[in-house]
Scaffold this motif. Structure first.
Motif, mmCIF file in Angstrom:
data_model
loop_
_atom_site.group_PDB
_atom_site.id
_atom_site.type_symbol
_atom_site.label_atom_id
_atom_site.label_comp_id
_atom_site.label_asym_id
_atom_site.label_seq_id
_atom_site.Cartn_x
_atom_site.Cartn_y
_atom_site.Cartn_z
ATOM 1 N N LEU A 120 40.796 28.839 32.400
ATOM 2 C CA LEU A 120 40.803 30.233 31.975
ATOM 3 C C LEU A 120 39.886 31.031 32.881
ATOM 4 O O LEU A 120 38.687 30.749 32.974
ATOM 5 N N PHE A 121 40.444 32.033 33.557
ATOM 6 C CA PHE A 121 39.645 32.967 34.345
ATOM 7 C C PHE A 121 39.355 34.165 33.450
ATOM 8 O O PHE A 121 40.276 34.872 33.021
ATOM 9 N N THR A 122 38.065 34.362 33.154
ATOM 10 C CA THR A 122 37.660 35.323 32.139
ATOM 11 C C THR A 122 36.424 36.075 32.590
ATOM 12 O O THR A 122 35.807 35.738 33.606
ATOM 13 N N SER A 123 36.055 37.096 31.812
ATOM 14 C CA SER A 123 34.851 37.872 32.109
ATOM 15 C C SER A 123 34.325 38.508 30.833
ATOM 16 O O SER A 123 35.110 38.983 29.993
ATOM 17 N N GLN A 124 33.017 38.538 30.701
ATOM 18 C CA GLN A 124 32.400 39.210 29.560
ATOM 19 C C GLN A 124 32.578 40.724 29.635
ATOM 20 O O GLN A 124 32.397 41.421 28.638
ATOM 21 N N HIS B 201 34.192 31.908 34.706
ATOM 22 C CA HIS B 201 33.865 33.328 34.596
ATOM 23 C C HIS B 201 33.786 33.952 35.990
ATOM 24 O O HIS B 201 33.034 33.471 36.848
ATOM 25 N N VAL B 202 34.548 35.011 36.185
ATOM 26 C CA VAL B 202 34.619 35.685 37.483
ATOM 27 C C VAL B 202 33.661 36.875 37.505
ATOM 28 O O VAL B 202 33.189 37.343 36.460
ATOM 29 N N PHE C 81 27.573 34.275 33.100
ATOM 30 C CA PHE C 81 28.136 33.005 33.573
ATOM 31 C C PHE C 81 28.959 33.160 34.859
ATOM 32 O O PHE C 81 29.487 32.172 35.376
ATOM 33 N N ALA C 82 29.090 34.388 35.344
ATOM 34 C CA ALA C 82 29.987 34.639 36.474
ATOM 35 C C ALA C 82 29.497 33.941 37.736
ATOM 36 O O ALA C 82 28.298 33.847 37.998
ATOM 37 N N ASP C 83 30.456 33.475 38.525
ATOM 38 C CA ASP C 83 30.162 32.812 39.787
ATOM 39 C C ASP C 83 31.209 33.249 40.807
ATOM 40 O O ASP C 83 32.415 33.111 40.549
ATOM 41 N N THR D 177 42.253 39.269 34.588
ATOM 42 C CA THR D 177 41.713 38.517 33.459
ATOM 43 C C THR D 177 42.300 39.100 32.174
ATOM 44 O O THR D 177 42.581 40.305 32.115
ATOM 45 N N PRO D 178 42.520 38.262 31.144
ATOM 46 C CA PRO D 178 42.351 36.819 31.167
ATOM 47 C C PRO D 178 43.597 36.132 31.728
ATOM 48 O O PRO D 178 44.717 36.463 31.350
#
Length: 238
Positions: A36-40, A67-68, A80-82, A103-104
């Motif tokens: 899952l590619f996600t973001s807060q 997390h992107v 958590f993004a990287d 995303t998502p």
């Protein structure tokens, strides 16, 4: 995501011989890998994050949240993004001849692209890939901070495959103070913290590798065609 200079050479032993092993996790169960590619910072992502949590405890699925960082500019920096995960998502898009990322998004077994908050579609793809035949047998053993990986294939792959080590945090709660999800307290599951390329395997013979691991985070090994392409085998210790 670390590069190995010679793609076709066999991986050498990286640690001393093991003294005793825990019970191995075998890839005969063939868990389906869901990334899952996600973001807060994405208002559409909490539903996908919650769905991933339902997959996290399944033995037949390895659910991974990557997390992107490309939504960080809109008011909230994902803790958590990287950028390496953004790079991985873009590589998937290029391999699939797509012109953008979003995303998502979920990638199932390295080949199926699906909107992450469409659980019916994701479930159908998981069921589909659970029935796929896998030519590679994969086993993991860990003892005293040393991970042993062994694999064999009943056919030679057309190109060398990539052996990758993944670590993740099973769960974290985060209070979001700005951006599209401001004011929410969200729970995230299977947050990827490490993704390393251990080496390349030409599948002409068995693969054996020992490497040091630290900490109590679950361990995942993924064997994948280059591209990134299809995930051919996976196994987990947790």
């Amino acid at each position: 995501m670390e590069k190995i200079p010679n793609m076709r050479r066999f991986v050498t032993w990286l640690a001393a011989a093991l003294i005793g092993f825990s019970s191995p996790v075998l890839a005969e169960d063939h868990p389906v890998v869901v990334e899952l590619f996600t973001s807060q910072g994405c208002s559409s992502c909490p539903a996908a994050d919650a769905y991933l949590a339902t997959l996290a405890d399944r033995e037949d699925v390895i659910a991974l949240a990557l997390h992107v960082d490309y939504w960080d500019y809109i008011g909230w920096k994902d803790v958590f993004a990287d950028p390496r995960f953004t790079k991985r998502q873009k590589a998937y898009a290029i391999a699939a001849h797509r012109h953008s990322v979003y995303t998502p998004q979920m990638i199932v077994n390295g080949v199926e692209h699906v909107v992450g908050n469409h659980p019916v579609d994701v479930a159908a793809l998981i069921a589909k890939h659970a029935k796929t035949r896998h030519p590679i047998s994969l086993a993991l053993k860990e003892q005293a901070g040393v991970l042993s990986i062994s694999a064999s294939s009943d056919q030679v792959m057309p190109t060398p495959v990539i052996v990758q080590l993944v670590r993740y945090v099973p769960e974290r709660e985060v209070a979001i103070h700005a951006g599209e999800n401001a004011g929410k307290k969200l729970i995230y599951s299977n947050i990827v913290t490490e993704w390393h390329r251990l080496g390349d395997w030409d599948t002409n013979g068995p693969f054996n590798l020992q490497t040091q691991v630290q900490g109590d985070e679950p361990i995942v090994v993924i064997v994948q065609a280059p591209g990134p392409g299809p995930i051919i085998a996976s196994a987990r210790l947790r």
